[in-house]
Write an enzyme that holds these catalytic residues in place. Structure first.
Site, PDB file in Angstrom:
ATOM      1  N   TYR A 151      -2.104  -0.134  10.519  1.00 34.35           N
ATOM      2  CA  TYR A 151      -2.284  -0.339   9.198  1.00 34.35           C
ATOM      3  C   TYR A 151      -1.169  -0.166   8.240  1.00 34.35           C
ATOM      4  CZ  TYR A 151      -4.240  -0.918   4.287  1.00 34.35           C
ATOM      5  OH  TYR A 151      -4.302  -1.384   2.952  1.00 34.35           O
TER       6      TYR A 151
ATOM      7  N   SER B  68       0.821  -1.118   0.023  1.00 28.11           N
ATOM      8  CA  SER B  68      -0.049  -0.103  -0.039  1.00 28.11           C
ATOM      9  C   SER B  68       0.887   1.439  -0.006  1.00 28.11           C
ATOM     10  CB  SER B  68      -0.928  -0.024   1.224  1.00 28.11           C
ATOM     11  OG  SER B  68      -1.388   1.348   1.379  1.00 28.11           O
TER      12      SER B  68
END
Length: 263
Positions: free
Chosen positions: A156, A143
């Protein structure tokens, strides 16, 4: 269009979002998707639809990847059932956007179990097989959050930073053994990821016009299969931002403070 024909490709998190789109495009290009997810009903429907529409072989395996023992058993079963596995796409993952002090510890553990440990487990188990064949491709979904950490995505971002670091080192370890390793670093994608990450919908509203199309993301991933591509970074402007951030972190945080706090 022909390089995927008859290739057997494991896709985790295949029952929705990016994973579902990847499975569709693999089948469309003549590849054989091997679907792994928890939703057995959805996997059954996908198998029937992909086989009837594209005349490919599609197999599926129900597994909770946060249970590492179950994931190991499932992967070994796949290796027994499928004569030749050609690629592993570690797509399964989730995020919860919240401040660290307000996040349940159980959610923190689950994010690491799925986003990091399951990804490393799958890679660890299949890697000797690929090395022995001197052929194989591992694609890890990272990501842009692993490159630029922002408020409410601390955990995250940490999991995706781990994915990027793991992939970068692994790539160097196997580059002379016929195995490709590609990291996919994405900005926000228009999928059900945000049902859990942002149940209020506020973040989606704030960045809605910037969200990536999952079909386009999947197209870029399948295009990269069986090519020695280091990274896929989308969108391009966000990747440019991450490079600027690496050079000038303090300045970037000051300039983009209001954007970073949109969650």
């Amino acid at each position: 269009m022909t390089k995927l024909r008859n290739k057997n490709i494991i896709i985790t998190g295949a029952s929705s979002g990016i994973g579902e789109e990847i499975a569709l495009q693999v089948a469309e290009q003549g590849g054989n998707p091997i679907l792994v997810a928890r939703s057995v009903d959805k996997l059954k429907r996908m198998k029937m639809e992909l086989e009837s529409t594209y005349s490919v072989k599609c197999s599926f395996y129900q597994a909770d990847l946060t249970d590492l023992s179950e994931w190991r058993r499932t992967l070994h079963q796949i290796m027994e059932d499928i004569a030749q596995v050609d690629a592993l796409i570690n797509n399964a993952g989730f995020g919860i956007f919240n401040k660290v002090g307000e996040t349940n510890w159980e959610d923190i553990e689950r994010m690491f179990q799925l986003n990091v440990y399951a990804l490393i487990m799958g890679t660890h188990e299949i890697l000797p097989y690929f090395i022995n064949r001197r052929e194989g491709h591992i694609i890890n979904i990272g990501s842009q959050a692993g490159k630029i950490a922002t408020p409410k995505s601390s955990v995250y971002s940490a999991t995706k930073h781990a994915v990027i670091g793991f992939s970068n080192a692994l790539r160097l370890e196997v580059e002379d053994q016929g195995v490709f390793v590609t990291t996919v670093n994405l900005g926000p994608v228009r999928t059900n990821f945000f049902d859990m990450a942002d149940p209020s919908g506020n973040y989606q509203k704030a960045i809605g016009r910037y969200m990536l199309d999952p079909e386009k993301v999947a197209r870029n991933i399948t295009k990269a299969l069986f090519t020695n591509k280091r990274e896929i970074n989308m969108p391009g402007w966000m990747e440019m931002g991450s490079k600027f951030y690496n050079l000038f972190p303090k300045l970037t945080e000051r300039m983009l403070k209001s954007q970073f706090n949109k969650k």
